[in-house]
Design a protein around this motif. Sequence first.
Motif, short mmCIF file in Angstrom:
data_model
loop_
_atom_site.label_atom_id
_atom_site.label_comp_id
_atom_site.label_asym_id
_atom_site.label_seq_id
_atom_site.Cartn_x
_atom_site.Cartn_y
_atom_site.Cartn_z
N GLU A 1 -14.31 3.73 34.70
CA GLU A 1 -13.14 4.04 34.25
C GLU A 1 -12.70 5.09 33.22
N SER A 2 -13.65 5.17 32.42
CA SER A 2 -13.51 6.38 31.56
C SER A 2 -13.69 7.80 32.09
N ARG A 3 -14.72 7.86 33.28
CA ARG A 3 -14.98 9.13 33.76
C ARG A 3 -13.83 9.44 34.69
N LEU A 4 -13.11 8.28 35.52
CA LEU A 4 -11.89 8.54 36.20
C LEU A 4 -10.80 9.13 35.33
N GLN A 5 -10.79 8.90 33.84
CA GLN A 5 -9.76 9.19 32.95
C GLN A 5 -10.05 10.62 32.28
N GLY A 6 -11.24 11.15 32.69
CA GLY A 6 -11.68 12.16 32.04
C GLY A 6 -12.28 12.35 30.67
N ARG A 7 -12.78 11.03 30.28
CA ARG A 7 -13.40 10.79 28.87
C ARG A 7 -14.93 10.40 29.08
N ARG A 8 -15.40 10.49 28.29
CA ARG A 8 -16.91 10.51 28.17
C ARG A 8 -17.04 8.84 28.16
N GLY A 9 -16.25 7.99 27.36
CA GLY A 9 -16.42 6.61 27.61
C GLY A 9 -17.65 6.14 26.88
N PRO A 10 -17.66 4.72 26.82
CA PRO A 10 -18.65 3.90 25.85
C PRO A 10 -20.14 3.95 26.88
N ARG A 11 -21.16 3.45 26.22
CA ARG A 11 -22.39 3.43 26.79
C ARG A 11 -22.45 2.25 27.89
N VAL A 12 -23.36 2.56 28.99
CA VAL A 12 -23.05 1.29 29.86
C VAL A 12 -23.65 -0.07 29.39
N LEU A 13 -24.54 0.25 28.11
CA LEU A 13 -25.16 -1.11 27.41
C LEU A 13 -24.33 -1.27 26.39
N GLN A 14 -23.35 -0.71 26.09
CA GLN A 14 -22.27 -1.33 24.94
C GLN A 14 -21.93 -2.58 24.71
N PRO A 15 -21.45 -3.18 25.92
CA PRO A 15 -21.20 -4.90 25.66
C PRO A 15 -22.28 -5.48 25.37
N TYR A 16 -23.45 -5.25 25.38
CA TYR A 16 -24.66 -6.06 24.98
C TYR A 16 -24.75 -5.87 23.64
N TYR A 17 -24.76 -4.52 22.89
CA TYR A 17 -24.64 -4.03 21.33
C TYR A 17 -23.47 -4.78 21.00
N ALA B 1 -24.17 -9.95 33.69
CA ALA B 1 -22.48 -9.73 33.58
C ALA B 1 -21.89 -8.56 32.60
N PRO B 2 -22.81 -8.71 31.25
CA PRO B 2 -22.26 -7.47 30.41
C PRO B 2 -22.42 -6.21 31.03
N GLY B 3 -23.68 -5.89 31.81
CA GLY B 3 -24.14 -4.71 32.13
C GLY B 3 -22.93 -4.25 33.33
N VAL B 4 -22.49 -5.15 34.28
CA VAL B 4 -21.55 -4.70 35.22
C VAL B 4 -20.38 -4.39 34.49
N SER B 5 -19.74 -5.15 33.35
CA SER B 5 -18.73 -4.85 32.67
C SER B 5 -19.01 -3.43 32.13
N GLY B 6 -19.92 -3.10 31.56
CA GLY B 6 -20.21 -1.88 31.07
C GLY B 6 -20.28 -0.70 32.00
#
Length: 320
Positions: free
Chosen positions: A33-49, A22-27
């Motif tokens: 979403e970040s890429r669609l907004q032109g941002r680098r965005g958080p890491r995919v694994l950031q929710p786990y951290y 579940a956290p990975g899917v949210s990541g």
Amino acid sequence: MSAALPVPVIQALQVLTIAAAAPGVSGVIAKVESRLQGRRGPRVLQPYYDLAKLFRKESLAPEGASGFFLLAPLLAMMCYLTVPLLIPVLTSYGLPLGYMGDILGGGFILALASFVVAVAALETGSPYAQLGSSRAKTFGAITEPVVLFVIFAVALVTGTDLPYALAATVRSSAGQIVRPAHLLAAAALFMVILYETGRIPVETHTGTNEFGMIEEARPFEHSGPYFALLKWGSAMKQLILYTILANVFLAPWGLASTTRAVDVGLAIVALLAKAIALGCVVAVIDDSFAKLRLFKITEFVSAAFLLAVLGVFTLYLGGG
């Protein structure tokens, strides 16, 4: 030949898959979403951290709050861990505990988790938390009838509301998916999922303080491990709803038909692929609309309700 897994192990794997993924899917959704907004965005694994960091922090409770304030995250987590036992997460065949409740019972369990979190938010005395709790229950009074109508429509089509039986009916023929009543019910459920996961463009998902907060406002006063449980439970709820939509309504394929470890492993991969694909669609929808005013939520959910009602009428009139 691959070794066969005991049925209780497969049942446990259904719960562990939802909890761990579940956290990975949210990541992934946050990254898209970040890429669609032109941002680098958080890491995919950031929710786990983030969860690991919260579990190491101290827990605090508002002055005057009862013990239920700290008990609520545990109760909500128990609800989220129960639902994967009832729905086809990894297998196409019913597991022993899969028939202890139907899809309506699963909906009630998710509603109970939401109710518990809302009551805990009301105890805090925080204006943000109380406002988010009040709004969640107000709009929930509209979304719950939609879910009932969706279940009613698909139960009329299949003659049962057991999730495994519903998925088997859809798998039996490609024509089942394109039936008007089924499509209308699935569209209504998808709109409800957009609301239940906070993806209607009214509030943000970054935790910023604003008067439009709903999902982010209810756990506003929780901290430490209790806040981590609420964040984790929210991600689990999202993946559970995606699983119901994908494995019961739209694409109940890729599920394991045997107890072999290889088949179960492939089912896990298929579930993650479907959830990520659905999450990407949701991210595109979320980023394609300007932020709406709060009262527009009722119009959005009412449209979902009308789709569900139309699905029932379509079925009764012979076009479903």
